[in-house]
Design an enzyme around this catalytic site. Structure first.
Site, short mmCIF file in Angstrom:
data_model
loop_
_atom_site.label_atom_id
_atom_site.label_comp_id
_atom_site.label_asym_id
_atom_site.label_seq_id
_atom_site.Cartn_x
_atom_site.Cartn_y
_atom_site.Cartn_z
N ARG A 65 6.98 22.35 23.22
CA ARG A 65 5.60 22.48 23.72
C ARG A 65 5.53 23.53 24.82
NH1 ARG A 65 3.31 16.57 24.94
NH2 ARG A 65 1.26 17.57 24.68
N ASP A 99 -1.51 21.74 29.96
CA ASP A 99 -1.00 23.07 29.60
C ASP A 99 -1.05 24.10 30.75
OD1 ASP A 99 -4.01 23.62 27.55
OD2 ASP A 99 -3.73 23.80 29.73
N HIS A 116 -3.68 13.84 33.60
CA HIS A 116 -2.53 13.42 32.80
C HIS A 116 -1.27 14.22 33.12
CE1 HIS A 116 -5.58 11.61 29.77
NE2 HIS A 116 -5.39 10.84 30.82
N CYS A 124 11.93 13.32 39.47
CA CYS A 124 13.11 12.43 39.39
C CYS A 124 12.66 11.12 40.04
CB CYS A 124 14.30 13.01 40.15
SG CYS A 124 15.65 11.81 40.31
N CYS A 143 19.11 16.03 37.22
CA CYS A 143 18.92 16.17 38.68
C CYS A 143 20.27 16.03 39.35
CB CYS A 143 17.97 15.05 39.13
SG CYS A 143 17.87 14.84 40.91
N CYS A 145 21.24 13.95 41.29
CA CYS A 145 21.64 12.53 41.37
C CYS A 145 22.29 12.08 40.07
CB CYS A 145 20.42 11.65 41.67
SG CYS A 145 19.30 11.47 40.27
N THR A 183 -13.52 17.39 24.58
CA THR A 183 -12.76 16.14 24.57
C THR A 183 -13.41 15.13 23.63
OG1 THR A 183 -11.82 14.33 25.86
CG2 THR A 183 -13.95 15.21 26.62
N SER A 184 -12.58 14.39 22.89
CA SER A 184 -13.07 13.39 21.93
C SER A 184 -13.43 12.09 22.64
CB SER A 184 -12.00 13.12 20.87
OG SER A 184 -10.82 12.63 21.51
N ALA A 226 -16.29 26.31 22.63
CA ALA A 226 -16.36 26.28 24.09
C ALA A 226 -16.64 27.65 24.68
CB ALA A 226 -15.05 25.73 24.65
C1 BV8 Z 1 -3.24 3.50 31.30
C2 BV8 Z 1 -0.66 13.55 28.12
C3 BV8 Z 1 -2.74 1.51 32.56
C4 BV8 Z 1 0.47 13.27 27.21
C5 BV8 Z 1 -2.30 11.93 27.32
C6 BV8 Z 1 -9.06 0.70 27.45
C7 BV8 Z 1 -9.42 0.57 26.16
C8 BV8 Z 1 -8.49 0.87 25.14
C9 BV8 Z 1 -7.20 1.34 25.41
C10 BV8 Z 1 -6.85 1.47 26.71
C11 BV8 Z 1 -7.76 1.15 27.72
N1 BV8 Z 1 -7.14 1.38 28.89
C12 BV8 Z 1 -5.87 1.84 28.65
C13 BV8 Z 1 -5.68 1.91 27.32
C14 BV8 Z 1 -4.47 2.38 26.67
C15 BV8 Z 1 -4.43 3.92 26.51
C16 BV8 Z 1 -5.60 4.42 25.66
O1 BV8 Z 1 -6.59 4.91 26.14
N2 BV8 Z 1 -5.40 4.34 24.34
C17 BV8 Z 1 -6.45 4.90 23.44
C18 BV8 Z 1 -5.77 5.78 22.42
C19 BV8 Z 1 -7.23 3.83 22.80
N3 BV8 Z 1 -4.49 4.57 27.81
C20 BV8 Z 1 -3.32 4.74 28.49
O2 BV8 Z 1 -2.23 4.35 28.08
C21 BV8 Z 1 -3.44 5.41 29.85
N4 BV8 Z 1 -2.72 4.65 30.84
O3 BV8 Z 1 -4.31 3.09 30.96
O4 BV8 Z 1 -2.37 2.83 32.17
C22 BV8 Z 1 -2.63 0.67 31.39
C23 BV8 Z 1 -1.53 0.80 30.57
C24 BV8 Z 1 -1.46 0.00 29.45
C25 BV8 Z 1 -2.52 -0.87 29.10
C26 BV8 Z 1 -3.60 -0.98 29.96
C27 BV8 Z 1 -3.68 -0.20 31.11
C28 BV8 Z 1 -2.76 6.81 29.81
C29 BV8 Z 1 -3.43 7.70 28.85
C30 BV8 Z 1 -2.90 9.13 28.99
C31 BV8 Z 1 -2.04 9.53 27.81
N5 BV8 Z 1 -1.66 10.93 27.90
N6 BV8 Z 1 -1.91 13.22 27.44
C32 BV8 Z 1 0.88 14.43 26.36
O5 BV8 Z 1 0.11 15.35 26.16
O6 BV8 Z 1 2.01 14.37 25.92
S1 BV8 Z 1 -3.74 11.55 26.40
C33 BV8 Z 1 -4.18 12.99 25.51
O7 BV8 Z 1 -5.09 12.59 24.52
C34 BV8 Z 1 -4.97 14.02 26.28
O8 BV8 Z 1 -4.51 14.23 27.56
C35 BV8 Z 1 -6.37 13.44 26.28
O9 BV8 Z 1 -6.56 12.60 27.36
C36 BV8 Z 1 -6.39 12.57 25.08
C37 BV8 Z 1 -7.49 12.93 24.16
O10 BV8 Z 1 -7.42 14.16 23.78
P1 BV8 Z 1 -8.62 15.24 23.90
O11 BV8 Z 1 -8.26 16.11 25.03
O12 BV8 Z 1 -9.96 14.64 23.87
O13 BV8 Z 1 -8.28 15.96 22.52
P2 BV8 Z 1 -8.63 15.49 21.03
O14 BV8 Z 1 -7.70 16.23 20.16
O15 BV8 Z 1 -8.69 14.01 20.91
O16 BV8 Z 1 -10.12 16.04 20.87
C38 BV8 Z 1 -10.38 17.42 20.95
C39 BV8 Z 1 -11.90 17.57 20.98
O17 BV8 Z 1 -12.22 18.94 21.16
C40 BV8 Z 1 -12.58 17.10 19.69
O18 BV8 Z 1 -13.73 16.34 20.03
C41 BV8 Z 1 -12.97 18.42 18.99
O19 BV8 Z 1 -14.17 18.30 18.26
C42 BV8 Z 1 -13.17 19.35 20.19
N7 BV8 Z 1 -12.92 20.78 19.94
C43 BV8 Z 1 -11.93 21.33 19.19
N8 BV8 Z 1 -12.00 22.69 19.25
C44 BV8 Z 1 -13.05 23.00 20.06
C45 BV8 Z 1 -13.65 21.78 20.51
N9 BV8 Z 1 -14.71 21.74 21.33
C46 BV8 Z 1 -15.24 22.95 21.73
N10 BV8 Z 1 -14.71 24.16 21.35
C47 BV8 Z 1 -13.63 24.23 20.52
N11 BV8 Z 1 -13.14 25.42 20.17
#
Ligand code: BV8
Length: 236
Positions: A65, A99, A116, A124, A143, A145, A183-184, A226
Site C-alpha cells: 500500500r 494516504d 483512522h 511501538c 524497534c 526494544c 465517503t460511503s 470530487a
Molecule cells: C471502533 C483504516 C470501538 C484501515 C478504516 C456501530 C455500528 C456498527 C458497527 C460498529 C459501530 N461502532 C463500531 C463498529 C465496528 C466498526 C464498524 O464501523 N464496522 C462497520 C463496517 C459496520 N468500527 C470500528 O471497528 C472502529 N473502531 O469502533 O472501536 C469499538 C470496537 C469494537 C466494537 C465496538 C466499538 C474503527 C473503524 C476504522 C477502521 N479503519 N481505515 C485501513 O485503511 O487499513 S475504515 C475505512 O473504511 C476508511 O478509513 C473509511 O473509514 C471506511 C469507509 O470507507 P470510505 O472512505 O467511505 O470508502 P468507501 O470505499 O466505502 O466509499 C467510497 C465512496 O466514495 C463511495 O460512496 C463512492 O461512491 C465515492 N466515490 C468514489 N469515487 C469518487 C467518489 N465520490 C466522489 N468522487 C469520486 N471520484
C-alpha cells in the site's frame, strides 16, 4: 450543475473526506469496484489480531500500500481543498484516509484530523513511541526494544485516538459549512460525525458519485466527481 453555494461565502469550513477523495489519484477505494476489501480480507492483513499472529505478512501488505500510494499524485480535488485551506485558514480537514494525500497537496498538517491514522506513521506500543516514516519498503521493521513497529493505523476493532476525535468534533460543532467528499458513511464512529455540524446549524453538502447511507443528513447533494464538483464550488 449550478453550484448552490461558494466556499468564499463561508468563514469556518470543514472538509470531511473519504476514499472517494483519492479515487481520481488512482488509489482504490474500500468498497467500490476494485475496492481494497474486495481483494483482501482485513482480518488477515489489517487488524490487531493479524498483526500479533503474523506481523511480517501484515507489513508485506502495508508495504504494497505504501509503494502504491507513493507512486500516485494528489489530484485536482486535493489541490482545491488545500488552496481553500490556505486562503481561508479556519478551514479544517477531517479525513478517514490514511494516504497522506491532503498533506502532499499542501494542506497544513496542523489543520488535518486523521481519524483512522496514517500509512506514514509507525508506533511501538511496548515503548509508547510514535514516529513518522516514509521508507518503502519500511525498514527496519523492528524497534530497538526488539518488538515490531506497528503501522499507526486505526484498524477495525481499534479505538480511535480520543484527542483526534475531540478535535474533529470541535471543528464540526464550530463550522458554518460542512463538505463531505467521497465517503460511503458505513464505518463508525466516523460515519456519525457529520451530525455534529448539522446539529450546530452548519450548511451541509455531500459530494459523491451516488447516494450514501448518510445522504439524508445533507442540505445539498452534489453528484459527480470530487475534483469537478469542488472546482464549481471554488469558482468565483
Ligand atoms: C471502533 C483504516 C470501538 C484501515 C478504516 C456501530 C455500528 C456498527 C458497527 C460498529 C459501530 N461502532 C463500531 C463498529 C465496528 C466498526 C464498524 O464501523 N464496522 C462497520 C463496517 C459496520 N468500527 C470500528 O471497528 C472502529 N473502531 O469502533 O472501536 C469499538 C470496537 C469494537 C466494537 C465496538 C466499538 C474503527 C473503524 C476504522 C477502521 N479503519 N481505515 C485501513 O485503511 O487499513 S475504515 C475505512 O473504511 C476508511 O478509513 C473509511 O473509514 C471506511 C469507509 O470507507 P470510505 O472512505 O467511505 O470508502 P468507501 O470505499 O466505502 O466509499 C467510497 C465512496 O466514495 C463511495 O460512496 C463512492 O461512491 C465515492 N466515490 C468514489 N469515487 C469518487 C467518489 N465520490 C466522489 N468522487 C469520486 N471520484
Amino acid at each position: 450543475m449550478r453550484a448552490p453555494i461558494k466556499f468564499r461565502y463561508f468563514q469556518r469550513i470543514v472538509f470531511f473526506t473519504g476514499a472517494g477523495m483519492s479515487a481520481e489519484s488512482g488509489i482504490p477505494t474500500y468498497r467500490g469496484a476494485g475496492g481494497l476489501w474486495k481483494e483482501y480480507n482485513y482480518e488477515d492483513f489489517a487488524c490487531q489480531r493479524a498483526f500479533e499472529r503474523d506481523p511480517s505478512s501484515v507489513w508485506d501488505f502495508h508495504d504494497k500500500r505504501r509503494e502504491m500510494v507513493q507512486s500516485k499524485e494528489p489530484n485536482p480535488g486535493h489541490r482545491i481543498v488545500s488552496a481553500v485551506q490556505t486562503r481561508q485558514p479556519n478551514t479544517i480537514i477531517v479525513t478517514q484516509n490514511i494516504d497522506g494525500m491532503h498533506q502532499r497537496a499542501g494542506a497544513d498538517p496542523d489543520a488535518i484530523a486523521e481519524l483512522h491514522g496514517s500509512l506514514w506513521r509507525l508506533r511501538c506500543d511496548a515503548e509508547n513511541k510514535v514516529r513518522a516514516d516514509d521508507s518503502v519498503p519500511m525498514n527496519p521493521r523492528k524497534c530497538s526494544c526488539g518488538g515490531y513497529w506497528r503501522p499507526d493505523i486505526v484498524w477495525f476493532g481499534d479505538q480511535l485516538d480520543h484527542r483526534v476525535v475531540r478535535r474533529a468534533r470541535e471543528a464540526l460543532e464550530e463550522c458554518d459549512l460542512l463538505v463531505s467528499i467521497g465517503t460511503s458513511a458505513v464505518v463508525y464512529p466516523a460515519a456519525d460525525m457529520p451530525r455534529y455540524a448539522k446539529q450546530a446549524g452548519a450548511v451541509t453538502v455531500e459530494i459523491n458519485l451516488e447516494d450514501t447511507a448518510m445522504s439524508g443528513l445533507y442540505d445539498h447533494h452534489l453528484r459527480g466527481k470530487a475534483s469537478e464538483v469542488l472546482a464549481e464550488l471554488d469558482a468565483v
